[in-house]
Design an enzyme around this catalytic site. Structure first.
Site, PDB file in Angstrom:
ATOM      1  N   ILE A 190      23.986  18.451  66.392  1.00 43.60           N
ATOM      2  CA  ILE A 190      22.576  18.106  66.578  1.00 43.60           C
ATOM      3  C   ILE A 190      22.198  17.009  65.588  1.00 43.60           C
ATOM      4  CG2 ILE A 190      20.214  18.994  66.555  1.00 43.60           C
ATOM      5  CD1 ILE A 190      21.450  21.801  67.002  1.00 43.60           C
ATOM      6  N   CYS A 191      21.510  16.009  66.099  1.00 44.76           N
ATOM      7  CA  CYS A 191      21.098  14.887  65.247  1.00 44.76           C
ATOM      8  C   CYS A 191      19.802  15.230  64.518  1.00 44.76           C
ATOM      9  CB  CYS A 191      20.907  13.639  66.104  1.00 44.76           C
ATOM     10  SG  CYS A 191      20.312  12.209  65.174  1.00 44.76           S
ATOM     11  N   LEU A 192      19.884  15.339  63.185  1.00 41.88           N
ATOM     12  CA  LEU A 192      18.734  15.586  62.327  1.00 41.88           C
ATOM     13  C   LEU A 192      18.845  14.688  61.094  1.00 41.88           C
ATOM     14  CD1 LEU A 192      18.681  19.492  62.306  1.00 41.88           C
ATOM     15  CD2 LEU A 192      17.103  18.026  63.536  1.00 41.88           C
TER      16      LEU A 192
ATOM     17  N   THR B 255      19.778  13.209  69.769  1.00 43.58           N
ATOM     18  CA  THR B 255      21.157  13.423  70.180  1.00 43.58           C
ATOM     19  C   THR B 255      21.489  14.910  70.067  1.00 43.58           C
ATOM     20  OG1 THR B 255      21.786  11.237  69.369  1.00 43.58           O
ATOM     21  CG2 THR B 255      23.557  12.816  69.726  1.00 43.58           C
TER      22      THR B 255
END
Length: 241
Positions: free
Chosen positions: A86-88, A122
């Site tokens: 996960i995009c963070l 994403t």
């Protein structure tokens, strides 16, 4: 292999989590690898995720806390794709924004907050509110099929078993209530020829329906015979001299 500073930092964070748990967040390192942590996020009230239990994984680099971890989710949830990073700003997608002061608790608190949002990123997916609610309801049962989840989070397994017992008890009580109602002769609603009828009037209504059917089936040839006999009787006076 993890660096010494990384191991000490993660051990410290785990002790802090045990001492002061974070609301709606549970996280524990893998028994065999301190760089791999497993977490459970509980869906916030007032959101489509309410009642859901979301199991996922954090993979820390050996250089942590100077480099960010990778974050993924295992439980189907309707917000993030499963088994994908996960995009963070707190994940390895953005090492330029990583702050070494962030901890496991702050990472997961941020993930939970972002999960309740609808912002695309994403690793995110787009689903309906109804789908999110359906997945939330099924989440705990799905998690309990995972052997590692059962090993790391026995309290959630116990919670799931309690839910199953409560459901079985409700079904059993409903079945018993229906049986007692039937034995006591209490009125029950039935349908006769498309009409709802109370149980106490069932037999009378059924008889009326049968009588109506018999009337409808009165033989046509008998009607002709009766008409002929009636015509002859009426004509007899005219035939007499």
């Amino acid at each position: 292999m993890a660096e010494r500073a990384c191991v000490k930092r993660l051990q410290k964070e785990y002790r802090a989590l045990c001492k002061e748990p974070v609301s709606n967040v549970v996280a524990r390192p893998s028994p065999n690898d301190i760089l791999e942590w497993h977490y459970v996020l509980e869906g916030s009230e007032g959101t489509p995720f309410s009642g859901g239990y979301y199991y996922g994984k954090i993979k820390f680099p050996p250089e942590y806390p100077y480099k960010p971890p990778g974050i993924s989710m295992i439980t189907p949830n309707g917000r993030f794709a499963t088994q994908k990073k996960i995009c963070l700003s707190m994940s390895d997608f953005h090492p330029e924004t990583w702050n070494p002061m962030w901890s496991v608790s702050s990472i997961l608190t941020g993930l939970l907050s972002f999960m309740m949002d609808n912002s695309p990123t994403t690793g995110s997916v787009s689903t309906t509110v109804e789908e999110k609610k359906r997945l939330a309801k099924a989440s705990l049962g799905h998690n309990c099929k995972n052997p590692l989840f059962r090993k790391l989070f026995p309290e959630y397994v116990e919670r799931y078993n309690q839910q199953l017992q409560n459901s079985e008890q409700v079904v059993s009580e409903q079945t018993l209530s229906r049986r007692e109602t039937s034995k006591s002769g209490a009125p029950t609603t039935v349908v006769v020829n498309g009409t709802n009828v109370e149980g106490k009037d069932r037999e009378e209504t059924a008889n009326d329906a049968r009588n109506r059917r018999r009337t409808k089936k009165f033989p046509f040839w008998l009607l002709l015979l009766l008409a002929s006999v009636f015509g002859i009787v009426m004509a007899l006076p005219l035939l007499q001299p």
